[in-house]
Structure formats: structure tokens, C-alpha cells
Motif scaffolding. Structure first.
Motif, PDB file in Angstrom:
ATOM      1  N   GLY A  93       0.779  -1.238   0.000  1.00 48.32           N
ATOM      2  CA  GLY A  93       0.000   0.000   0.000  1.00 48.32           C
ATOM      3  C   GLY A  93       0.806   1.281   0.000  1.00 48.32           C
TER       4      GLY A  93
ATOM      5  N   THR B 113      -2.817  -1.074  -9.060  1.00 41.80           N
ATOM      6  CA  THR B 113      -4.132  -1.540  -9.501  1.00 41.80           C
ATOM      7  C   THR B 113      -4.218  -3.056  -9.393  1.00 41.80           C
ATOM      8  OG1 THR B 113      -4.340   0.311 -11.038  1.00 41.80           O
ATOM      9  CG2 THR B 113      -5.746  -1.596 -11.429  1.00 41.80           C
TER      10      THR B 113
ATOM     11  N   THR C 115      -4.591  -4.047  -5.781  1.00 43.45           N
ATOM     12  CA  THR C 115      -5.958  -3.800  -5.298  1.00 43.45           C
ATOM     13  C   THR C 115      -6.887  -4.907  -5.740  1.00 43.45           C
ATOM     14  OG1 THR C 115      -5.617  -1.398  -5.359  1.00 43.45           O
ATOM     15  CG2 THR C 115      -7.893  -2.193  -5.310  1.00 43.45           C
TER      16      THR C 115
ATOM     17  N   HIS D 163      -6.154  -8.084  -3.768  1.00 44.02           N
ATOM     18  CA  HIS D 163      -6.722  -8.041  -2.420  1.00 44.02           C
ATOM     19  C   HIS D 163      -8.205  -8.391  -2.445  1.00 44.02           C
ATOM     20  CE1 HIS D 163      -3.543  -6.783   0.224  1.00 44.02           C
ATOM     21  NE2 HIS D 163      -3.175  -5.808  -0.592  1.00 44.02           N
TER      22      HIS D 163
END
Length: 222
Positions: free
Chosen positions: A167, A208, A211, A214
Motif C-alpha cells: 500500500g 491496480t 488492489t 486483495h
């Protein structure tokens, strides 16, 4: 028969006292030379470390240093700890006291907070990478870093990837933009940035992907 140990007691005590005096003097000299770390640097390190829960119990120290070669920060395992169990390994992040770019120099602690966080996040990415290696593997890793430019490129980009996967993509972009905005930054240094580190576009793309990963329950190692 007379006991004559007492004859040597004072000379022995005197030698011990002299050794003790110089030992304490040496420790005092070292302690006085180690000035407290700048508060902005300590706070930035705390912020960066929050992104790496795997390193919560790692033994990491920051150390200011004059004139790091071709770097502003460098993360390394301490040599002695390479002979201990991996969980006892210790790391030092060396931080140059001053930036020296574009023909001028200024204290590292004067950089914006997000820039410092990004820099330290990259170095923690190195440490997380080191944590994947056993001690013998780390010795080979270090030799490859000394003699193989290809290995250096791979290592630096992997540290960037670890940071993005934790992050920190935004912070890395802030650091990159800060460096590239320095007036009179040499073309050679700009080319070095492009060669050894992820570009802004690569950082965005990886962020991206991270993300999406996740959302799909898990992120794979870089």
C-alpha cells in the motif's frame, strides 16, 4: 613459607583500573558522537513500518551516515547477525545526512514527510526481501549485488514491488517526483532512476493489480 600475592595486587589492580577507564572513555566518546535522529525521520520510519506488519518484530535501526555512495538510504543486515538464526537477524538502514543532487546539498530531514516515508518504505521492501533468504543465501545475495548490475536492477525493482504491495505506491511516487523535480538534476541520474526503479506508470499498474488481488483474497510475492 610466606604468601607474597599481595606484592602483585596493586600493579594488577592498577592495570585493571586503566583498562576500565579507557573502555568507559571509548563508550562515552561513541555515545556523544551518536546524535539523536531527526524527529521527521523517526516519524516517517514509524509510518512506513505500519505498512509492514510482517516486520513488526524485526530488529531494525536507523543510522545517519556521511556520504553514502550513489544512494540516499541503504538497508543491510548486520554482518554478525548473518551467523545467527534468521529470527535473530538485525538490520540497519543507513541514511545519508544530506541530499547531494543537482549541484547542491541539504539535510535529509528537510524533505517532505511523504517523500521520507516513500524512501523508507522502499528500504523496508529490501528488508522484507532479505527475510525470504537464509543466511548462506544472503551471503550470495550480497556478492551478487556487488558484482552484477542485472542483480541490482532486479533487487531494487523488487523492493519497489514489495512497497507497492503493502500500500505504499503513493509514497513511492511522491519520492520519485521529488527527486525528478530537483533543479539541475543530471541526465545520468535521471537515467539511473529509470533503469533501477519502477516508473510512475509501472507503480500505478502494480497498485491496480494489488488492489484487484486483495479483492480476490490475497497478494502474491513480487
Amino acid at each position: 613459607m610466606k604468601w607474597n600475592e599481595g606484592k602483585n595486587e596493586k600493579p594488577l589492580f592498577g592495570r585493571f583500573r586503566t583498562i576500565l577507564f579507557f573502555t568507559l572513555l571509548l563508550h562515552l566518546t561513541v555515545a556523544l558522537a551518536q546524535k539523536p535522529l531527526p524527529k521527521p525521520l523517526v516519524e516517517a520510519f514509524a509510518t512506513a513500518l505500519e505498512h509492514y506488519p510482517e516486520l513488526a518484530n524485526a530488529r531494525i535501526q536507523l543510522k545517519l551516515k556521511n556520504g553514502l555512495k550513489k544512494a540516499t538510504m541503504q538497508a543491510r543486515p548486520t554482518f554478525g547477525s548473518l551467523f545467527r538464526r534468521r529470527e535473530l537477524r538485525q538490520y540497519t538502514i543507513f541514511v545519508s545526512r544530506h541530499f547531494a543532487m543537482g549541484g547542491r546539498a541539504w539535510p535529509v530531514a528537510e524533505a517532505p514527510e511523504e517523500v521520507l516515508v516513500g524512501w523508507l518504505g522502499h528500504e523496508l521492501g529490501h528488508i522484507l526481501d532479505y527475510e525470504q533468504h537464509g543466511n548462506w543465501s544472503m551471503l550470495g545475495y550480497g556478492l551478487s549485488y556487488l558484482f552484477s548490475k542485472k542483480h541490482i536492477v532486479s533487487t531494487e525493482k523488487k523492493a519497489d514491488r514489495w512497497a507497492v504491495l503493502h500500500g505504499m505506491g503513493h509514497y513511492l511516487k511522491e519520492t520519485k517526483n521529488y527527486i525528478q523535480s530537483i533543479p539541475n538534476l543530471s541526465d545520468a541520474y535521471r537515467k539511473r532512476l529509470e533503469k533501477y526503479y519502477l516508473t510512475a506508470q509501472e507503480l500505478d499498474s502494480l497498485a491496480t493489480e494489488a488492489t484487484d488481488a486483495h479483492k480476490c483474497d490475497g497478494v502474491s510475492a513480487p
